[in-house]
Design a protein around this motif. Sequence first.
Motif, mmCIF file in Angstrom:
data_model
loop_
_atom_site.group_PDB
_atom_site.id
_atom_site.type_symbol
_atom_site.label_atom_id
_atom_site.label_comp_id
_atom_site.label_asym_id
_atom_site.label_seq_id
_atom_site.Cartn_x
_atom_site.Cartn_y
_atom_site.Cartn_z
ATOM 1 N N ILE A 14 0.069 0.211 4.838
ATOM 2 C CA ILE A 14 -0.566 -0.333 6.047
ATOM 3 C C ILE A 14 -0.361 -1.845 6.099
ATOM 4 O O ILE A 14 -0.092 -2.413 7.159
ATOM 5 N N CYS A 15 -0.467 -2.486 4.941
ATOM 6 C CA CYS A 15 -0.230 -3.935 4.898
ATOM 7 C C CYS A 15 1.187 -4.265 5.357
ATOM 8 O O CYS A 15 1.406 -5.207 6.115
ATOM 9 N N ARG A 16 2.140 -3.479 4.858
ATOM 10 C CA ARG A 16 3.531 -3.727 5.272
ATOM 11 C C ARG A 16 3.694 -3.525 6.768
ATOM 12 O O ARG A 16 4.354 -4.305 7.429
ATOM 13 N N ALA A 17 3.034 -2.473 7.279
ATOM 14 C CA ALA A 17 3.125 -2.204 8.712
ATOM 15 C C ALA A 17 2.547 -3.375 9.499
ATOM 16 O O ALA A 17 3.130 -3.815 10.493
ATOM 17 N N LEU A 18 1.418 -3.887 9.023
ATOM 18 C CA LEU A 18 0.802 -5.029 9.705
ATOM 19 C C LEU A 18 1.773 -6.195 9.761
ATOM 20 O O LEU A 18 1.912 -6.865 10.783
ATOM 21 N N GLU A 19 2.448 -6.410 8.623
ATOM 22 C CA GLU A 19 3.377 -7.531 8.579
ATOM 23 C C GLU A 19 4.536 -7.307 9.554
ATOM 24 O O GLU A 19 4.929 -8.206 10.283
ATOM 25 N N VAL B 51 0.444 -10.565 2.143
ATOM 26 C CA VAL B 51 0.622 -10.617 0.691
ATOM 27 C C VAL B 51 -0.715 -10.762 -0.019
ATOM 28 O O VAL B 51 -0.994 -10.071 -0.998
ATOM 29 N N GLN B 52 -1.578 -11.647 0.495
ATOM 30 C CA GLN B 52 -2.853 -11.794 -0.217
ATOM 31 C C GLN B 52 -3.743 -10.560 -0.006
ATOM 32 O O GLN B 52 -4.575 -10.237 -0.847
ATOM 33 N N LEU B 53 -3.525 -9.827 1.085
ATOM 34 C CA LEU B 53 -4.219 -8.542 1.242
ATOM 35 C C LEU B 53 -3.796 -7.577 0.135
ATOM 36 O O LEU B 53 -4.623 -6.858 -0.430
ATOM 37 N N LEU B 54 -2.502 -7.588 -0.172
ATOM 38 C CA LEU B 54 -2.008 -6.721 -1.236
ATOM 39 C C LEU B 54 -2.606 -7.120 -2.582
ATOM 40 O O LEU B 54 -2.990 -6.274 -3.387
ATOM 41 N N PHE B 55 -2.683 -8.420 -2.808
ATOM 42 C CA PHE B 55 -3.307 -8.904 -4.041
ATOM 43 C C PHE B 55 -4.754 -8.450 -4.107
ATOM 44 O O PHE B 55 -5.231 -7.990 -5.148
#
Lengths: 270, 358, 253
Positions: A142-147, A157-161
């Motif tokens: 989902i983070c990648r999709a957001l990006e 990236v900081q969401l992934l962290f």
Amino acid sequence: MASLDGALLDFKRMERLADGESPLHRLEPRAKLLVTLLFMATVISYDRYAVTAMIPLFIFPVVMLSLGNLPPAYIAGKIALLTPFAVAAGFFNPLFDHEVLLRIGSLEITGGWLSFTSILLRGMLTIGGGLILVALTGFPAICRALEQLGAPRLFAVQLLFLYRYLFVLLEEGGTLSRARELRSVGKRGLGMRSFAPLIGHLLLRTWRRAERIHLAMLARGFTGEFHTTRESRFGGRELLFLSGWSTLFITLRLWNLPRLLGTLVTEFIP
Amino acid sequence: MHMADALLSPAVGGIMWLVSAGTIAYCSHRVREESDDRTIPLMGVLGAFIFAAQMINFSIPATGSSGHLGGGLLLTILLGPWAAFLVISSVLVVQALFFADGGLLALGCNIFNLGFIPAFIVFPLIYLKILGKEPDRSRRSVAVMVSALVGLQLGPFSVVLETWLSGVSALPFTTFLLLMQPIHLGIGLMEGIVTIAVVTFIHQARPELLGILPKTASRNSFPLSALIVTFLATALLTGGVLSRFASRNPDGLEWAIAGVTKEKGVKGPELGVHGTLASLQEKTALLPDYSFSKPAEAKSAPPNPAGGERKESRERVGAGSAGVLGSLLTLALLFVTGLLLKKRITPPSCKASEDGLP
Amino acid sequence: MSHSSVEVRNLRHLYPDGTVALGDVSFRISQGESVAIIGANGAGKSTLLLHLNGILTPTGGEVRINDLLLTKGTLATLRRSVGMVFQEPDDQLFMPTVHDDVAFGPLNLGFKGEELERRVRDALERVGVGHLREKAPYNLSGGEKKRVAIATVLAMTPEILVMDEPTSGLDPHARRRLMGLIREFPHTKIFTSHDLDMVLELCPRTIVLHEGKVAADGPTLEIFRDDELLARCRLEKPFLMQGCPVCGKRKAT
């Protein structure tokens, strides 16, 4: 919100569901994210008294749960767990809105109860939609999709962290608060005097951890730039998925299917 | 005090999404420009910290209840407004996705209420102002306490405003406000006490963590945050008011127009707005159900014998039994669809659904 | 792995608050050597390691890798030569999946496409965890995490491996298997550890740090036989060299 350990279990469970194999799991994350958002937007766009018109929308969770091979009981359970909040939110409507809007035989239903039911349905549908999205896609995707949809890379990236270290910190926090509970007698010892240093220590440890992570990144040649390896393609299947659901949502939004169906039945089958 | 999807109208949700997304973009840019590469892991890990810390409770003396840290203010003090806003937003994203706290569409509202307000309104306009140029311990404590109190009044106020503008809840504005504000005075007090305690702890253990920020943060954030506040206020006022009348009770508009003839002049200005908006809406047909399904129903509904000219014509939920019957049929269809799909799909991939946990 | 060496000359390191972490440390490690750096807590082991790939900047003295002085200019090249495995795998594995984590280093070195994937695959297979590719790090066991952490470094094909406490936190079986794995690496290896039995098995040479200074540097067996040295440096003989608790016999002396 749940306890630390409960939250950890929840995260792991959702993670495992997202690891599953199904045509929906394999769909590109952007398609799923967009369809979910569209679904939710459709849900909340209904009139405040809408009840019957919203029922066909349950087709979305039903189909996604079945095709995605998700455990319906687990998702339903989570929705039920969260519905009390919707109940609390809609609780006041019957108190303030006494107007009779609907009669079924001699039964009179006020606007307040209708909108209360509507709020419940909204709650169930939006909560369900969100959970299904996570269970079919997984947070990192989902983070990648957001990006890819335009969110700044730094934010993604900081969401992934954050997500990565949630698991570590929930465990650390759990250990600390268990240690505190074990040494408190009843409520004594669980007050502010032990709380602030506990949080403070956890914060300092977290900060030191961030510093070590940064060192580990430097040691592997990090220069401030994050590179991505994953390339995902928004292909024909995704387009079909997106356009199919959008068409259905719009259709259901425009025509009240249950009423049409009911009219049909009552008129032709006397 | 999360704003919930179920109480939200698309207009309010959409506007707040835009506001929050814009602020996220801007803050990402600022953090990129001004911070070194240590910041990203630090932000992420602190986000995880806030998430965990919110689940650790403390008992509140003499009440029997317990409280927890909110953390928005603490983060802003530690990281400065730009990075803190991003971290708070991230925490809210995770909460919305996994715990349906607020929900995805209400995310914009919640990011504004819990992130924007502490980072860009309370921090520069209250915290830094009270802190002054030479902060000492008592000054810092006062600054934290006032900031927590103000932040936790503005946040709920914003929730009330968003709920009212959305118009899904029937709770009158003032009643809701009277319910929310006093409770949050207490919550703000607790947040203040906890934040002071943690900040004091950090100040003793590693003062350098607190030392860096006031300088960098205050350098040129005032004019900008003032600008953003103005922009937002305008956006909220125009967008919010518009959306309120567009989405709250759309049927009420017609009724209001009909009422003009009966209650002349009593509600002059308000009716004027209603009237204009109603005609505007009819022209643009923004809400589809409003423009075509309504007239037919209004005619078919039987007049309410008791209420005369009251809004009995709003019977739009389904023509009585037909609606109920249709709903039941739809549900049955849905159930069967689910079963059929499930049957078809299960054999090849049943491993996903079985996992060890209870 | 043509020519790899680590040389530390008169290295000094002061912390910002003035504490001396390292005071005048010198040694040279040549190609293919396997060296343990041991010492009590706070002896300066971790600080020393952080100097070996330029994460810390010396207050005085110098570090040479492959006879090249470590400076800002040579940093990027030398970080490629020195692979650093941290003690806590959770600090090292920060990406969402094992694959992404192993790819992090090579990506920073500019590898792309097929070459990148090959490096990731090779590194994972080298440590025997190819099947964990798509897993998230928090779903791994302690031993698996350690292996993946080593793979993240191997993917950058360093000539020198630096490992901080490689066996800490592992169960006996995982520890044994990891030691077997490390033994096979042809790299020049530098460890810090409190696991003196591992040191005895894997490292012919040992450097003892005490209060930021080199207290001894020589063959591991000799050092572990020096009771006076061990006591002074707050260390103890490995269990293998202590008397058997039942019969008093010693396995290694």
